[in-house]
Design an enzyme around this catalytic site. Structure first.
Site, PDB file in Angstrom:
ATOM      1  N   GLY A 104     -14.060   6.865   4.007  1.00 17.48           N
ATOM      2  CA  GLY A 104     -14.908   6.016   3.170  1.00 17.48           C
ATOM      3  C   GLY A 104     -16.371   6.095   3.559  1.00 17.48           C
ATOM      4  N   ASP A 127      -7.051  -6.080   1.560  1.00 21.26           N
ATOM      5  CA  ASP A 127      -8.114  -5.701   0.637  1.00 21.26           C
ATOM      6  C   ASP A 127      -9.388  -5.670   1.453  1.00 21.26           C
ATOM      7  OD1 ASP A 127      -8.636  -4.852  -2.065  1.00 21.26           O
ATOM      8  OD2 ASP A 127      -9.946  -6.589  -2.224  1.00 21.26           O
ATOM      9  N   THR A 144       0.853  -1.190   0.000  1.00 23.03           N
ATOM     10  CA  THR A 144       0.000   0.000   0.000  1.00 23.03           C
ATOM     11  C   THR A 144       0.886   1.236   0.000  1.00 23.03           C
ATOM     12  OG1 THR A 144      -1.836   1.142   1.101  1.00 23.03           O
ATOM     13  CG2 THR A 144      -0.151   0.202   2.510  1.00 23.03           C
ATOM     14  N   GLY A 145       0.295   2.352  -0.379  1.00 27.93           N
ATOM     15  CA  GLY A 145       0.972   3.632  -0.243  1.00 27.93           C
ATOM     16  C   GLY A 145       0.313   4.453   0.847  1.00 27.93           C
TER      17      GLY A 145
END
Length: 197
Positions: free
Chosen positions: A155, A69, A8-9
């Site tokens: 989110g 994920d 991931t970043g």
């Protein structure tokens, strides 16, 4: 310390995992710091995509890898947005656009049919060809509200009502959320697996 690449970043995920995994002698480094691009997510499930991401990071760096994920599955939508949660309203969609699309899609759905759950799959690969990855799955049940509430999280958190807490995920403190969330559950399972294995 054994260096491990995190597929991931996302600096927040790196910080969170780095502090927890340092107790196991693991030094977590973001793949972006090692010049690794994101893997193409061609899987049809959270598990497939997490394995693809971990394998890509391990292959490109020669290091063990951890990938995550995750997404939101709404029962009445047959599990959508699912693996497309981050791009529900388009490839470069913002959190707000995704949230608004979901609220619009569910506008005529009665309150007793708005069940959903967040899912998180964490995968640990010892090397790129690891035939037995550690796969940990966390699931967090809730209900999609009719309007956003709270400023925390990210989110879909502002519209994800947690019945056991009486508030949305965005209204929980970071500590409260970590203790019960899908990612918190998956991380606990991963830490247990690393401790025992």
């Amino acid at each position: 310390m054994q260096k491990v690449v995190l597929a991931t970043g996302n600096a927040g995920k790196v910080r969170e995992l780095a502090s927890l995994l340092s107790d196991f002698g693991l030094d977590v480094v973001a793949q972006t710091k090692l010049g690794v691009d994101s893997a193409e997510e061609t899987g049809l499930t959270f598990i497939e995509n997490a394995i693809l991401k971990a394998r890509h990071a391990a292959k490109m760096t020669g290091l063990p890898a951890i990938a995550d994920d995750s997404g939101l599955a709404v029962d009445v939508l047959g599990g959508a947005p699912g693996i497309y949660s981050a791009r529900y309203s388009g490839e470069n969609a913002t959190d707000q656009q995704n949230l608004e699309k979901l609220l619009h899609t569910l506008r005529d759905v009665p309150d007793d049919k708005r069940q959903a759950r967040f899912h998180c799959v964490l995968v640990y690969l010892r090397h790129a060809e690891d035939p037995t990855p550690i796969v940990c799955h966390g699931s967090w049940p809730g209900v999609i509200t009719r309007q956003a509430a709270g400023n925390g999280g990210f989110g879909y958190d502002p519209i994800f009502f947690v019945p056991s807490e009486g508030k949305t995920a965005a209204e929980l403190t970071r500590e409260e959320k970590s203790a019960i969330s899908h990612r918190g559950q998956a991380l606990k399972l991963l830490l247990d697996a690393l401790r025992n294995g």
